[in-house]
Write an enzyme that holds these catalytic residues in place. Structure first.
Site, mmCIF file in Angstrom:
data_model
loop_
_atom_site.group_PDB
_atom_site.id
_atom_site.type_symbol
_atom_site.label_atom_id
_atom_site.label_comp_id
_atom_site.label_asym_id
_atom_site.label_seq_id
_atom_site.Cartn_x
_atom_site.Cartn_y
_atom_site.Cartn_z
ATOM 1 N N ASP A 84 0.790 -1.403 -0.016
ATOM 2 C CA ASP A 84 0.128 -0.133 0.072
ATOM 3 C C ASP A 84 0.739 1.281 0.091
ATOM 4 O O ASP A 84 1.835 1.421 0.604
ATOM 5 C CB ASP A 84 -0.875 0.081 1.325
ATOM 6 C CG ASP A 84 -2.096 1.073 1.137
ATOM 7 O OD1 ASP A 84 -2.727 1.244 0.144
ATOM 8 O OD2 ASP A 84 -2.352 1.587 2.398
ATOM 9 N N HIS A 85 0.215 2.234 -0.623
ATOM 10 C CA HIS A 85 0.838 3.669 -0.475
ATOM 11 C C HIS A 85 2.414 3.453 -0.887
ATOM 12 O O HIS A 85 3.444 4.208 -0.143
ATOM 13 C CB HIS A 85 0.478 4.404 0.405
ATOM 14 C CG HIS A 85 -0.608 5.005 0.554
ATOM 15 N ND1 HIS A 85 -0.864 6.046 -0.131
ATOM 16 C CD2 HIS A 85 -1.859 4.475 1.132
ATOM 17 C CE1 HIS A 85 -2.255 6.439 0.178
ATOM 18 N NE2 HIS A 85 -2.713 5.613 0.978
ATOM 19 N N HIS A 183 -6.868 10.333 5.978
ATOM 20 C CA HIS A 183 -5.715 9.316 6.535
ATOM 21 C C HIS A 183 -5.512 9.763 8.032
ATOM 22 O O HIS A 183 -5.769 11.130 8.352
ATOM 23 C CB HIS A 183 -4.449 9.331 5.832
ATOM 24 C CG HIS A 183 -4.674 8.659 4.498
ATOM 25 N ND1 HIS A 183 -4.716 9.426 3.264
ATOM 26 C CD2 HIS A 183 -4.644 7.474 4.096
ATOM 27 C CE1 HIS A 183 -4.388 8.543 2.179
ATOM 28 N NE2 HIS A 183 -4.691 7.350 2.743
ATOM 29 N N HIS A 211 -9.916 5.344 0.793
ATOM 30 C CA HIS A 211 -8.854 5.693 1.762
ATOM 31 C C HIS A 211 -9.338 6.381 2.950
ATOM 32 O O HIS A 211 -10.157 7.236 2.798
ATOM 33 C CB HIS A 211 -7.670 6.082 1.124
ATOM 34 C CG HIS A 211 -6.946 5.313 0.138
ATOM 35 N ND1 HIS A 211 -5.827 5.428 -0.138
ATOM 36 C CD2 HIS A 211 -7.314 4.212 -0.479
ATOM 37 C CE1 HIS A 211 -5.175 4.415 -0.839
ATOM 38 N NE2 HIS A 211 -6.428 3.787 -1.493
ATOM 39 N N SER A 214 -11.199 5.014 8.428
ATOM 40 C CA SER A 214 -11.279 5.087 9.763
ATOM 41 C C SER A 214 -12.108 6.091 10.288
ATOM 42 O O SER A 214 -12.651 6.081 11.576
ATOM 43 C CB SER A 214 -9.843 4.824 10.580
ATOM 44 O OG SER A 214 -9.079 3.819 10.388
ATOM 45 N N THR A 236 -5.983 3.278 10.905
ATOM 46 C CA THR A 236 -5.859 3.847 12.234
ATOM 47 C C THR A 236 -7.007 3.231 13.272
ATOM 48 O O THR A 236 -6.666 3.394 14.144
ATOM 49 C CB THR A 236 -6.473 5.390 11.941
ATOM 50 O OG1 THR A 236 -5.557 6.017 11.161
ATOM 51 C CG2 THR A 236 -6.230 6.181 13.218
#
Length: 283
Positions: A84-85, A183, A211, A214, A236
């Site tokens: 990821d990322h 994020h 994305h 959370s 998170t």
């Protein structure tokens, strides 16, 4: 159960008008907790390892990846592994032999033309290795301690016309879209732009990814899935659950020194957080 591919899980979710949960893991306890939560619902799940997690692990991808693969192969539900990322091309090129079936290449910080060029090159390489590739357009924001963009700032939201052209010209298999989440949110206060999501789902013909989930309330998240989100990224929320449970345990047991005591409490809390989120997505 053998390790499955992210492509398989996302394709299945799209056909079912549901979404697959994808959780970012940092420790072995994260991975165990996510799989436990998925098994409790007999649901598939994606384990994600971010570039930041790799940096935390002294820059070594393979130890955590191999642990995740071992857990996935012994899970009672389908599990896929996603890198990821990724901004580092060197890390990108480690994905194929580390058990990953997919990668999110993150060039969203760059101006549009540079993002497109970098993503096109990454997609060409990924396809040559049989990897499914995700990219981001717009800026979800909130990574590495940088505050998210204001909701109305230029580039803060994904433009449908740009998204259509970007997907066609880059060759990516999925697109992470900026529709109001961020994020690293520790409070669930994000308000999603469902009208924009509807336009994006109409504009592009690849699965859409959310994305920063959370920070999204349950009702907003289920509405996003109904509106076309097919992969939901969560990180998170696991860390909040783990840290809170460990903090509470240590406050109640100041004499504790055996890390297994508090890590097991943290792992159980993460498993419950994963179970709750997976249960929202329709499977």
């Amino acid at each position: 159960m053998p390790l499955v591919t992210t492509r398989e899980l996302v394709t299945r979710a799209a056909a079912d008008h549901s979404a697959v949960a994808a959780f970012n893991i940092i420790t072995l306890e994260h991975a165990e907790a996510v799989i436990s939560g998925a098994e409790s619902l007999a649901a598939p799940v994606v384990l994600q390892v971010s570039e930041n997690a790799v940096k935390f692990r002294y820059g070594r991808l393979h130890p955590l990846a191999r642990a995740a693969v071992a857990l996935a192969e012994r899970a009672a539900v389908p599990v896929a592994l996603h890198l990821d990322h990724v901004q580092s091309d060197d890390l990108l090129r480690q994905a194929a032999d580390a058990g990953f079936s997919s990668v999110m290449y993150d060039a969203a910080r760059l101006p549009y033309a540079e993002n497109l060029a970098a993503t096109r090159a990454a997609a060409d390489w990924a396809r040559s290795q049989g990897l499914w590739i995700e990219a981001e357009l717009g800026e979800v924001g909130g990574k590495n301690g940088v505050p998210p963009l204001d909701a109305h700032a230029p580039g803060a939201r994904t433009d449908p016309a740009e998204a259509r052209a970007f997907v066609a010209d880059s060759g990516v298999d999925a697109l992470a879209v900026a529709i109001g989440s961020a994020h690293a949110m520790t409070e669930r206060t994000a308000t999603l732009d469902h009208g924009l999501l509807k336009s994006l789902a109409t504009a592009v013909d690849v699965p859409l990814v959310l994305h920063g989930s959370s920070g999204v309330r349950d009702d907003e998240l289920t509405a996003a899935v109904a509106g076309g989100i097919v992969k939901v990224n969560v990180g998170t929320a696991l860390n909040i659950a783990m840290t809170g449970a460990i903090r509470e345990f240590l406050a109640a047991h100041p004499e504790a020194v055996d890390s297994r005591k508090y890590l097991s409490v943290g792992r159980d809390a993460m498993a419950e957080a994963a179970r709750r989120i997976i249960g929202l997505l329709g499977r």
